[in-house]
Design a protein around this motif. Structure first.
Motif, PDB file in Angstrom:
ATOM      1  N   ARG A  19       0.853  -1.187   0.000  1.00 37.09           N
ATOM      2  CA  ARG A  19       0.000   0.000   0.000  1.00 37.09           C
ATOM      3  C   ARG A  19       0.885   1.231   0.000  1.00 37.09           C
ATOM      4  NH1 ARG A  19      -3.533   2.765   4.766  1.00 37.09           N
ATOM      5  NH2 ARG A  19      -5.350   3.457   3.539  1.00 37.09           N
ATOM      6  N   SER A  21       1.370   5.302   0.075  1.00 38.15           N
ATOM      7  CA  SER A  21       0.699   6.485   0.610  1.00 38.15           C
ATOM      8  C   SER A  21       1.363   7.735   0.054  1.00 38.15           C
ATOM      9  CB  SER A  21       0.790   6.505   2.140  1.00 38.15           C
ATOM     10  OG  SER A  21       0.153   5.382   2.709  1.00 38.15           O
ATOM     11  N   MET A  77      -4.440  12.862   2.177  1.00 37.77           N
ATOM     12  CA  MET A  77      -3.724  11.657   1.782  1.00 37.77           C
ATOM     13  C   MET A  77      -4.369  11.019   0.560  1.00 37.77           C
ATOM     14  SD  MET A  77      -1.205  11.152   3.990  1.00 37.77           S
ATOM     15  CE  MET A  77      -0.824   9.420   3.738  1.00 37.77           C
ATOM     16  N   TYR A  79      -3.913   7.153  -1.567  1.00 36.40           N
ATOM     17  CA  TYR A  79      -3.349   5.824  -1.395  1.00 36.40           C
ATOM     18  C   TYR A  79      -3.412   5.035  -2.697  1.00 36.40           C
ATOM     19  CZ  TYR A  79      -4.364   7.142   3.434  1.00 36.40           C
ATOM     20  OH  TYR A  79      -4.435   7.810   4.626  1.00 36.40           O
TER      21      TYR A  79
END
Length: 124
Positions: A19, A21, A77, A79
């Motif tokens: 993942r 970010s 943010m 992702y």
């Protein structure tokens, strides 16, 4: 001025997940279209995924069904969840911000700000 900082890259075996970010500065993050791009050694930069200010998403055919882009406007943010990774996904992954008024785009030239990149390496 918008600053973008990617994190979450690393080494993973084929079939695994990562993942990524991207932390963005700026009070108006919710108004940006955001994108992920990647560049493998010896290859041109290519589009991976984008998410519009309204939450609409788009993907490159090569990652469709395996990658998911999302955003959290409260945290500034964005992702990129990457599943079923393949050796051909190995690249430096870049987060980018598009401040234009309009839909999200696959065209890298439309993006105004870029992060420094994070390396993703998928071993076979």
């Amino acid at each position: 001025q918008v600053q973008l900082v990617e994190s979450g890259g690393g080494l993973v075996q084929a079939g695994g997940s990562l993942r990524l970010s991207c932390a963005a500065s700026g009070r108006t993050f919710s108004s940006y279209n955001m994108g992920w791009f990647r560049q493998a050694p010896g290859k041109e930069r290519e589009f991976v995924a984008a998410i519009s200010r309204s939450g609409g998403t788009g993907y490159a055919d090569s990652v469709k069904g395996r990658f998911t882009i999302s955003r959290d406007n409260a945290k500034n943010m964005v992702y990129l969840q990457m599943n079923s990774l393949k050796p051909e996904d190995t690249a430096v992954y870049y987060c980018a911000a598009d401040l234009r008024l309009g839909p999200a785009t696959k065209q890298g030239g439309a993006y105004d700000y870029w992060g420094q990149g994070t390396q993703v390496t998928v071993s076979s």
